[in-house]
Structure formats: C-alpha cells, structure tokens
Scaffold this motif. Structure first.
Motif, PDB file in Angstrom:
ATOM      1  N   THR A  65      98.699 -57.959 -26.036  1.00 18.48           N
ATOM      2  CA  THR A  65      98.987 -57.171 -27.237  1.00 18.48           C
ATOM      3  C   THR A  65      97.827 -57.290 -28.216  1.00 18.48           C
ATOM      4  O   THR A  65      97.492 -58.383 -28.672  1.00 18.48           O
ATOM      5  CB  THR A  65     100.285 -57.649 -27.905  1.00 18.48           C
ATOM      6  OG1 THR A  65     101.363 -57.563 -26.960  1.00 18.48           O
ATOM      7  CG2 THR A  65     100.608 -56.779 -29.116  1.00 18.48           C
ATOM      8  N   PHE A  66      97.213 -56.151 -28.510  1.00 13.66           N
ATOM      9  CA  PHE A  66      96.083 -56.105 -29.449  1.00 13.66           C
ATOM     10  C   PHE A  66      96.591 -55.993 -30.877  1.00 13.66           C
ATOM     11  O   PHE A  66      97.572 -55.290 -31.148  1.00 13.66           O
ATOM     12  CB  PHE A  66      95.186 -54.899 -29.154  1.00 13.66           C
ATOM     13  CG  PHE A  66      94.512 -54.941 -27.809  1.00 13.66           C
ATOM     14  CD1 PHE A  66      93.215 -55.405 -27.678  1.00 13.66           C
ATOM     15  CD2 PHE A  66      95.182 -54.493 -26.674  1.00 13.66           C
ATOM     16  CE1 PHE A  66      92.584 -55.430 -26.442  1.00 13.66           C
ATOM     17  CE2 PHE A  66      94.561 -54.511 -25.429  1.00 13.66           C
ATOM     18  CZ  PHE A  66      93.260 -54.984 -25.320  1.00 13.66           C
ATOM     19  N   MET A  67      95.914 -56.643 -31.785  1.00 14.45           N
ATOM     20  CA  MET A  67      96.273 -56.556 -33.199  1.00 14.45           C
ATOM     21  C   MET A  67      96.190 -55.116 -33.716  1.00 14.45           C
ATOM     22  O   MET A  67      96.904 -54.726 -34.632  1.00 14.45           O
ATOM     23  CB  MET A  67      95.361 -57.457 -34.039  1.00 14.45           C
ATOM     24  CG  MET A  67      95.743 -58.921 -33.997  1.00 14.45           C
ATOM     25  SD  MET A  67      97.334 -59.227 -34.828  1.00 14.45           S
ATOM     26  CE  MET A  67      96.881 -58.917 -36.550  1.00 14.45           C
ATOM     27  N   LYS A  68      95.307 -54.298 -33.121  1.00 19.09           N
ATOM     28  CA  LYS A  68      95.136 -52.910 -33.560  1.00 19.09           C
ATOM     29  C   LYS A  68      96.228 -51.985 -33.051  1.00 19.09           C
ATOM     30  O   LYS A  68      96.244 -50.802 -33.387  1.00 19.09           O
ATOM     31  CB  LYS A  68      93.768 -52.394 -33.117  1.00 19.09           C
ATOM     32  CG  LYS A  68      92.601 -53.086 -33.820  1.00 19.09           C
ATOM     33  CD  LYS A  68      91.278 -52.473 -33.392  1.00 19.09           C
ATOM     34  CE  LYS A  68      90.121 -53.117 -34.124  1.00 19.09           C
ATOM     35  NZ  LYS A  68      88.810 -52.534 -33.727  1.00 19.09           N
ATOM     36  N   TYR A  89      98.163 -46.851 -26.152  1.00 17.05           N
ATOM     37  CA  TYR A  89      97.135 -46.884 -27.189  1.00 17.05           C
ATOM     38  C   TYR A  89      97.724 -46.594 -28.571  1.00 17.05           C
ATOM     39  O   TYR A  89      98.809 -45.996 -28.680  1.00 17.05           O
ATOM     40  CB  TYR A  89      96.049 -45.865 -26.865  1.00 17.05           C
ATOM     41  CG  TYR A  89      95.312 -46.184 -25.584  1.00 17.05           C
ATOM     42  CD1 TYR A  89      94.228 -47.047 -25.572  1.00 17.05           C
ATOM     43  CD2 TYR A  89      95.699 -45.611 -24.374  1.00 17.05           C
ATOM     44  CE1 TYR A  89      93.546 -47.345 -24.396  1.00 17.05           C
ATOM     45  CE2 TYR A  89      95.025 -45.898 -23.194  1.00 17.05           C
ATOM     46  CZ  TYR A  89      93.953 -46.765 -23.211  1.00 17.05           C
ATOM     47  OH  TYR A  89      93.290 -47.048 -22.044  1.00 17.05           O
ATOM     48  N   PRO A  90      97.021 -46.984 -29.626  1.00 20.36           N
ATOM     49  CA  PRO A  90      97.528 -46.767 -30.994  1.00 20.36           C
ATOM     50  C   PRO A  90      97.736 -45.298 -31.348  1.00 20.36           C
ATOM     51  O   PRO A  90      98.559 -44.980 -32.214  1.00 20.36           O
ATOM     52  CB  PRO A  90      96.425 -47.379 -31.873  1.00 20.36           C
ATOM     53  CG  PRO A  90      95.758 -48.376 -31.014  1.00 20.36           C
ATOM     54  CD  PRO A  90      95.781 -47.791 -29.631  1.00 20.36           C
ATOM     55  N   ASP A  91      96.984 -44.381 -30.710  1.00 22.63           N
ATOM     56  CA  ASP A  91      97.133 -42.948 -31.020  1.00 22.63           C
ATOM     57  C   ASP A  91      98.296 -42.304 -30.275  1.00 22.63           C
ATOM     58  O   ASP A  91      98.433 -41.085 -30.251  1.00 22.63           O
ATOM     59  CB  ASP A  91      95.836 -42.193 -30.720  1.00 22.63           C
ATOM     60  CG  ASP A  91      95.459 -42.237 -29.241  1.00 22.63           C
ATOM     61  OD1 ASP A  91      96.216 -42.825 -28.430  1.00 22.63           O
ATOM     62  OD2 ASP A  91      94.400 -41.676 -28.888  1.00 22.63           O
ATOM     63  N   LYS A  92      99.128 -43.133 -29.626  1.00 21.67           N
ATOM     64  CA  LYS A  92     100.327 -42.700 -28.889  1.00 21.67           C
ATOM     65  C   LYS A  92     100.003 -42.137 -27.503  1.00 21.67           C
ATOM     66  O   LYS A  92     100.901 -41.645 -26.813  1.00 21.67           O
ATOM     67  CB  LYS A  92     101.159 -41.673 -29.678  1.00 21.67           C
ATOM     68  CG  LYS A  92     101.532 -42.115 -31.072  1.00 21.67           C
ATOM     69  CD  LYS A  92     102.292 -43.427 -31.077  1.00 21.67           C
ATOM     70  CE  LYS A  92     102.676 -43.844 -32.497  1.00 21.67           C
ATOM     71  NZ  LYS A  92     103.338 -45.164 -32.524  1.00 21.67           N
ATOM     72  N   SER A  93      98.760 -42.171 -27.088  1.00 19.24           N
ATOM     73  CA  SER A  93      98.441 -41.810 -25.714  1.00 19.24           C
ATOM     74  C   SER A  93      98.705 -43.014 -24.813  1.00 19.24           C
ATOM     75  O   SER A  93      98.874 -44.135 -25.303  1.00 19.24           O
ATOM     76  CB  SER A  93      96.979 -41.379 -25.592  1.00 19.24           C
ATOM     77  OG  SER A  93      96.116 -42.464 -25.910  1.00 19.24           O
TER      78      SER A  93
END
Length: 225
Positions: A65-68, A89-93
C-alpha cells in the motif's frame, strides 16, 4: 465518426517505486534482524507491505500500500512485482495481469479512469504485441499490433460495424488499407489518411475524425469473402 481522444503513453505509473528496507517489521526475524515469513512491514515513507518475506526480501504473495493511494496485490520475486498481480492506481484506473521486475510485462488488462479498456500484451509498462483497445465513449475498438505503446497495424472497428484495416502511424491510418461498409458490403481500397488525430486515450471528450481516400477505388465484396 467520432471517438475518445488518444494519448499513446497514458497508462498510469503512479504506483511509484517500492521501498526495500522496512523501519518496522511485525513478524518473525532471523538472526534477530532479517524479516522472514508472513508479517507486516512499514517503510520510512509510510508505505506498508503485508505478506511473505524470504531472506529479508518480498517473495511470494503480498499487498503493498503506497502512501499516495495506489495498492498492489499479487506476486513478488526478489523484492519486485513479478508474476500475476492487481494494481489499483490513485486516478481510479487499474491493471490486472502479468508483471516482471516491477513493470507491466506479459498479458494483462488495463481499465482507464473513463472506462476505456486495453486487453493484450505489455512490455516494460507499454502496450506492445497483440491487443485490443476499447473506447467506451464511441464504442469503437483498435484491434491488432502495438509497438512501444503505439497502435501500428490492424483493424479500427466502429460501433456500426464499419471497419478500417491497414497500417497506422501513431494511431493514424496511413498508407495502403481498406475501409469496409457493413450495411452495403462495399469497400474502399487505397491509401488512407486521417485528418484529425486523437490526443488522449483517456478522455471523455469526443472529436470528429475523417478518413481521406487517396488513389482509392470502390468495389462490392462477395458474401463469401
């Protein structure tokens, strides 16, 4: 004709580089300091890994788990994502498929934030080999050969069943090819060019796209062709 805009190197790499040496380890230690077996590692930047360690390195199945905001669940070998795994990914992809030494490599499916999808081969994080890109907005597809992230050869299939088959340069039809009309069973054969190039595979805004036929002729295709 319209479709989503296109950007050839758009697959997210926001997972970042994984940390190697944990600050804390909740699990078994060998020789008093080497993590082994299943446990929970916390790294200097706040990232965490819950899974299996061998000889002080991530090996086997685990969740990083990445902090970003990115999360990887899957296989590791020698401290790197290798084998099958799912990255959100953070952008929901998200990407689900094969990995090698921390990169998308092999067969996999990437779903983009707008719902577009690529299913096929990857090499070093880029679409490379045979694959299909499906545009959610226009319901059209690119099916064929990709090289270093670019669509190079194959079929452009529209929602109405019309198709273009030939070579491409940076997602543009170029050179010899054929455009087939499904409703009439007619087709143009000749040199084709595209007057407007999509700029991003990952965009909801459609653009008008026109195909220009140069030195082309129209013919009726026999039913059994």
């Amino acid at each position: 004709m319209s479709e989503s805009k296109m950007d050839i190197n758009d697959a997210s790499t926001e997972g970042g580089v994984e940390e190697k040496a944990p600050v804390t380890w909740e699990g078994e230690l060998r020789d008093g300091w080497i993590p082994v077996g299943v446990g929970l590692a916390t790294y200097p930047n706040g990232d965490t890994y819950q899974g299996n360690y061998e000889n002080g390195k991530k090996n086997g199945h685990g969740t990083y788990t990445f902090m970003k905001g990115a999360v990887y669940k899957g296989q590791y070998s020698n401290d790197e994502r290798t084998g099958h795994g799912l990255m959100k990914y953070p952008d929901k992809s998200n990407y689900s498929g094969a990995w090698f030494r921390g990169k998308r490599h092999g067969q996999g499916v990437y779903i983009y934030p707008n719902g577009d999808q690529y299913q096929g081969e990857w090499v070093n994080d880029l679409r490379h080999g045979h694959g299909t890109y499906y545009f959610t907005e226009s319901m059209s597809s690119y099916i064929g050969t990709w090289e270093s992230g670019h669509f190079m050869m194959g079929q452009w299939v529209w929602r109405d069943g019309n198709t273009y088959e030939g070579t491409f340069y940076k997602e543009q039809p170029i050179g010899r090819g054929r455009y087939k009309f499904r409703s009439t069973n007619n087709e143009y054969i000749g040199n084709f060019e595209r007057t407007e190039v999509p700029k991003s595979l990952d965009s909801k805004a459609p653009v008008d796209v026109k195909l220009e036929f140069t030195d082309a002729f129209l013919r009726t295709v026999a039913i059994d062709e």
